[in-house]
Design a protein around this motif. Structure first.
Motif, short mmCIF file in Angstrom:
data_model
loop_
_atom_site.label_atom_id
_atom_site.label_comp_id
_atom_site.label_asym_id
_atom_site.label_seq_id
_atom_site.Cartn_x
_atom_site.Cartn_y
_atom_site.Cartn_z
N SER A 42 41.02 64.61 -73.13
CA SER A 42 42.40 64.59 -72.64
C SER A 42 43.28 65.55 -73.43
O SER A 42 44.11 66.26 -72.86
CB SER A 42 42.97 63.17 -72.70
N ARG A 43 43.07 65.58 -74.75
CA ARG A 43 43.88 66.48 -75.59
C ARG A 43 43.54 67.94 -75.31
O ARG A 43 44.42 68.79 -75.19
CB ARG A 43 43.66 66.15 -77.07
N LEU A 46 45.08 69.24 -72.13
CA LEU A 46 46.51 69.57 -72.20
C LEU A 46 46.80 70.77 -73.10
O LEU A 46 47.65 71.59 -72.78
CB LEU A 46 47.31 68.36 -72.70
N ARG A 134 56.03 54.89 -72.84
CA ARG A 134 56.24 56.27 -73.30
C ARG A 134 57.19 56.30 -74.49
O ARG A 134 56.95 56.98 -75.49
CB ARG A 134 56.74 57.15 -72.17
N ASN A 137 55.36 54.87 -77.63
CA ASN A 137 54.42 55.85 -78.17
C ASN A 137 55.15 57.04 -78.77
O ASN A 137 54.76 57.54 -79.84
CB ASN A 137 53.44 56.32 -77.09
N SER A 138 56.19 57.52 -78.12
CA SER A 138 56.95 58.67 -78.63
C SER A 138 57.61 58.35 -79.97
O SER A 138 57.67 59.22 -80.85
CB SER A 138 58.01 59.11 -77.61
N GLU A 141 54.92 58.49 -82.58
CA GLU A 141 54.61 59.90 -82.83
C GLU A 141 55.70 60.56 -83.67
O GLU A 141 55.41 61.36 -84.57
CB GLU A 141 54.43 60.64 -81.51
N TRP A 148 52.48 63.96 -79.32
CA TRP A 148 51.31 64.09 -78.45
C TRP A 148 51.77 64.75 -77.16
O TRP A 148 52.82 64.37 -76.61
CB TRP A 148 50.74 62.71 -78.15
N ARG A 150 52.28 65.61 -73.30
CA ARG A 150 52.28 64.79 -72.09
C ARG A 150 52.02 65.69 -70.89
O ARG A 150 52.47 66.83 -70.85
CB ARG A 150 53.64 64.11 -71.89
#
Length: 153
Positions: A42-43, A46, A134, A137-138, A141, A148, A150
């Motif tokens: 996934s990383r 992106l 979101r 998590n943000s 981070e 991370w 998005r």
């Protein structure tokens, strides 16, 4: 337990134990993506190709751990090593077509599982929950100093 943070701590512990959404599921080829492969793919999807050093920084993991993970992913045909497209010395990992296919299939299964769980929820509740996740998590981070990426959905 009377504070909201006590309840949040307990509920996030429970969320982590639920296997309904995170358990490995078999694909038609008999394989599955383990959690670490899913997150690394996934990383890379992106951010594009990344070196072991970049992955180590992004995941806050020891390079030896990432070497083991990426080696297993290479053996499974999920990633390949390429020269740095920007001309750097370190080789980078890029998602293969097989990796893209397996990531899409796994993501679809995850979304279908979520849709079953959220079946009785209104669109407003689902959107609010997504927004809170979101934000949560943000903020983590932000405190770690490691945002991370998005997807642009």
């Amino acid at each position: 337990m009377d504070k909201s943070t006590d309840r949040i701590e307990y509920e996030t512990m429970l969320l982590g134990r639920h296997r309904y959404l995170s358990a490995p599921r078999l694909h038609p080829d008999g394989g599955h993506l383990d959690r670490s492969a899913y997150i690394v793919l996934s990383r890379l999807e992106l951010d594009g190709p990344m070196s072991i050093g970049q992955l180590s920084e992004a995941f806050r993991l020891d390079p030896s751990t990432l070497n083991r993970q990426t080696s297993a992913m290479m053996r499974a045909g999920l990633v390949e090593r390429i020269p740095d497209p920007e001309g750097g010395i370190a080789r980078k990992f890029r998602v293969t077509e097989e990796g893209e296919h397996r990531l899409r299939a796994e993501r679809l299964q995850n979304i279908q599982g979520l849709e079953k769980v959220l079946e009785g929820w209104s669109e407003e509740d689902t959107a609010a929950f997504a927004g809170y996740l979101r934000r949560f998590n943000s903020d983590i981070e932000r405190l770690e100093g490691r945002p991370w990426p998005r997807p642009a959905r």
